[in-house]
Every structure is written in C-alpha cells, then in structure tokens.
Design a protein around this motif. Structure first.
Motif, PDB file in Angstrom:
ATOM      1  N   UNK A   1       0.840  -1.182   0.000  1.00 57.45           N
ATOM      2  CA  UNK A   1       0.000   0.000   0.000  1.00 57.45           C
ATOM      3  C   UNK A   1       0.887   1.248   0.000  1.00 57.45           C
ATOM      4  N   UNK A   2       0.486   2.176  -0.819  1.00 56.03           N
ATOM      5  CA  UNK A   2       1.227   3.427  -0.940  1.00 56.03           C
ATOM      6  C   UNK A   2       0.630   4.468  -0.001  1.00 56.03           C
ATOM      7  N   UNK A   3       1.470   5.391   0.428  1.00 53.07           N
ATOM      8  CA  UNK A   3       0.960   6.548   1.151  1.00 53.07           C
ATOM      9  C   UNK A   3       0.275   7.445   0.132  1.00 53.07           C
ATOM     10  N   UNK A   4      -0.930   7.875   0.449  1.00 56.56           N
ATOM     11  CA  UNK A   4      -1.680   8.735  -0.465  1.00 56.56           C
ATOM     12  C   UNK A   4      -2.176   9.955   0.293  1.00 56.56           C
ATOM     13  N   UNK A   5      -2.482  10.989  -0.453  1.00 54.50           N
ATOM     14  CA  UNK A   5      -3.025  12.219   0.117  1.00 54.50           C
ATOM     15  C   UNK A   5      -4.502  11.972   0.439  1.00 54.50           C
ATOM     16  N   UNK A   6      -4.801  11.803   1.717  1.00 53.15           N
ATOM     17  CA  UNK A   6      -6.177  11.487   2.110  1.00 53.15           C
ATOM     18  C   UNK A   6      -7.133  12.652   1.874  1.00 53.15           C
ATOM     19  N   UNK A   7      -6.618  13.871   1.904  1.00 51.93           N
ATOM     20  CA  UNK A   7      -7.469  15.021   1.580  1.00 51.93           C
ATOM     21  C   UNK A   7      -7.890  14.950   0.112  1.00 51.93           C
ATOM     22  N   UNK A   8      -6.955  14.591  -0.771  1.00 49.28           N
ATOM     23  CA  UNK A   8      -7.287  14.442  -2.190  1.00 49.28           C
ATOM     24  C   UNK A   8      -8.307  13.322  -2.382  1.00 49.28           C
ATOM     25  N   UNK A   9      -8.154  12.239  -1.633  1.00 51.72           N
ATOM     26  CA  UNK A   9      -9.106  11.128  -1.703  1.00 51.72           C
ATOM     27  C   UNK A   9     -10.485  11.598  -1.247  1.00 51.72           C
ATOM     28  N   UNK A  10     -10.534  12.396  -0.181  1.00 54.96           N
ATOM     29  CA  UNK A  10     -11.806  12.913   0.327  1.00 54.96           C
ATOM     30  C   UNK A  10     -12.479  13.809  -0.712  1.00 54.96           C
ATOM     31  N   UNK A  11     -11.720  14.724  -1.294  1.00 56.35           N
ATOM     32  CA  UNK A  11     -12.283  15.618  -2.311  1.00 56.35           C
ATOM     33  C   UNK A  11     -12.732  14.808  -3.527  1.00 56.35           C
ATOM     34  N   UNK A  12     -11.889  13.876  -3.966  1.00 48.60           N
ATOM     35  CA  UNK A  12     -12.233  13.048  -5.124  1.00 48.60           C
ATOM     36  C   UNK A  12     -13.447  12.170  -4.835  1.00 48.60           C
ATOM     37  N   UNK A  62     -14.129   4.815  -1.525  1.00 52.31           N
ATOM     38  CA  UNK A  62     -13.369   3.605  -1.807  1.00 52.31           C
ATOM     39  C   UNK A  62     -12.769   3.667  -3.214  1.00 52.31           C
ATOM     40  N   UNK A  63     -13.557   4.082  -4.177  1.00 56.98           N
ATOM     41  CA  UNK A  63     -13.062   4.230  -5.551  1.00 56.98           C
ATOM     42  C   UNK A  63     -11.905   5.216  -5.598  1.00 56.98           C
ATOM     43  N   UNK A  64     -12.057   6.355  -4.932  1.00 59.48           N
ATOM     44  CA  UNK A  64     -11.000   7.366  -4.921  1.00 59.48           C
ATOM     45  C   UNK A  64      -9.728   6.824  -4.287  1.00 59.48           C
ATOM     46  N   UNK A  65      -9.869   6.079  -3.205  1.00 58.70           N
ATOM     47  CA  UNK A  65      -8.692   5.515  -2.538  1.00 58.70           C
ATOM     48  C   UNK A  65      -7.979   4.519  -3.455  1.00 58.70           C
ATOM     49  N   UNK A 135     -12.389  12.703 -13.567  1.00 62.14           N
ATOM     50  CA  UNK A 135     -12.236  13.854 -12.678  1.00 62.14           C
ATOM     51  C   UNK A 135     -11.641  13.441 -11.329  1.00 62.14           C
ATOM     52  N   UNK A 136     -12.090  12.313 -10.777  1.00 59.84           N
ATOM     53  CA  UNK A 136     -11.514  11.820  -9.532  1.00 59.84           C
ATOM     54  C   UNK A 136     -10.015  11.581  -9.693  1.00 59.84           C
ATOM     55  N   UNK A 137      -9.639  10.888 -10.749  1.00 57.86           N
ATOM     56  CA  UNK A 137      -8.231  10.560 -10.959  1.00 57.86           C
ATOM     57  C   UNK A 137      -7.384  11.806 -11.198  1.00 57.86           C
ATOM     58  N   UNK A 138      -7.923  12.789 -11.896  1.00 55.69           N
ATOM     59  CA  UNK A 138      -7.173  14.033 -12.129  1.00 55.69           C
ATOM     60  C   UNK A 138      -6.936  14.761 -10.813  1.00 55.69           C
ATOM     61  N   UNK A 139      -7.953  14.873  -9.977  1.00 56.17           N
ATOM     62  CA  UNK A 139      -7.793  15.528  -8.669  1.00 56.17           C
ATOM     63  C   UNK A 139      -6.725  14.809  -7.848  1.00 56.17           C
ATOM     64  N   UNK A 140      -6.778  13.498  -7.818  1.00 55.87           N
ATOM     65  CA  UNK A 140      -5.803  12.732  -7.044  1.00 55.87           C
ATOM     66  C   UNK A 140      -4.396  12.900  -7.620  1.00 55.87           C
ATOM     67  N   UNK A 141      -4.268  12.840  -8.941  1.00 56.16           N
ATOM     68  CA  UNK A 141      -2.952  12.978  -9.566  1.00 56.16           C
ATOM     69  C   UNK A 141      -2.356  14.357  -9.321  1.00 56.16           C
ATOM     70  N   UNK A 142      -3.187  15.387  -9.315  1.00 57.03           N
ATOM     71  CA  UNK A 142      -2.686  16.745  -9.085  1.00 57.03           C
ATOM     72  C   UNK A 142      -2.306  16.994  -7.634  1.00 57.03           C
ATOM     73  N   UNK A 143      -2.986  16.348  -6.678  1.00 55.87           N
ATOM     74  CA  UNK A 143      -2.791  16.643  -5.259  1.00 55.87           C
ATOM     75  C   UNK A 143      -2.032  15.576  -4.512  1.00 55.87           C
TER      76      UNK A 143
END
Length: 144
Positions: A1-12, A62-65, A135-143
C-alpha cells in the motif's frame, strides 16, 4: 500500500456526487427518466436518502482511494513531479480511462447483454461514470 493524500481522496470521493447531481438532474435527467420509463415521483417512492447517498459516498471514497493507489503505482510522485501539472493531469486522465475501459464498460455490456437493459441507458450511465472517474483521478494525480 502506498501513502496517499487522504485530503485528495476525500475531495475526489465527493466528485461523483456532484457530477451525478448535474448529470441526472439538469443535464440528462429527463432523458434518464424516459429511458427508465419512470416519472420523478416513481423514482422517489420508497427512496431513503440517508441509505442511498450514504452508501454512494462510501463507495465513491473507496473508488478514490483505489484510484490513488493505482496512480501511486503507475506514476510515483517523484517521477511525475518532474513532469509538472500537465503531466499529472494526463496521468489522471490515463488512469481514469483505464478504469472506465477495464471495469465500467464490461459491466455495462453485461447488463445490456444478459439483463436486456436498454443500451442507451447503459451508455448514459457509462458516460457519467467515465466523467466521474476521470475527474476523480485528475484531482488525485494533481494533489498527491
């Protein structure tokens, strides 16, 4: 599992709710109801907003994560940071399209083929899911 930006996941995770309210409301709401062969009143019968939206939000999170995990695997942040914002947008578009083609389109095809659902309705839903995933993936990739 990778560390991810949970705020980006929440927004996405909220993006599909926003896209859905527009998609099945002012943009294509009348067409969707027509394809469902239902009225707005019939859709509202027995509708439980807490249950419906609550489960939808959880699944969107879940999808965003999972999208965040895929993006971290496909394009580690240290590599894409050299590409700049445009590169990150393209990573998001790429991952969103891959998810659409690999998971959403086959499921939609099965519902049309085996459940005899209307193809137009399936494609309307596929298009919604494609817009939301990208859109979800773009937000996550940017943040990240």
């Amino acid at each position: 599992m990778h560390d991810v930006n949970l705020f980006a996941v929440l927004v996405a995770g909220v993006i599909p709710m926003i896209v859905g309210s527009l998609w099945y409301g002012p943009l294509f709401g009348k067409r969707w109801l027509g394809m469902m062969e239902m009225t707005a009143e019939e859709v509202q019968e027995g509708f439980n907003p807490v249950k419906t939206y609550g489960v939808s939000v959880l699944l969107s999170l879940l999808t965003a994560y999972i999208l965040a995990q895929l993006i971290a695997e496909i394009a580690p942040a240290d590599v894409s940071s050299m590409e700049g914002g445009g590169g990150s947008v393209m990573v998001g578009v790429h991952v969103g399209l891959m998810a659409l083609v690999a998971f959403v389109i086959p499921a939609a095809h099965q519902s049309v083929t085996f459940e005899k659902r209307r193809a137009g309705l399936a494609w309307l839903n596929v298009a919604y899911n494609g817009v939301a995933l990208i859109l979800q993936a773009v937000v996550i990739a940017l943040w990240r």
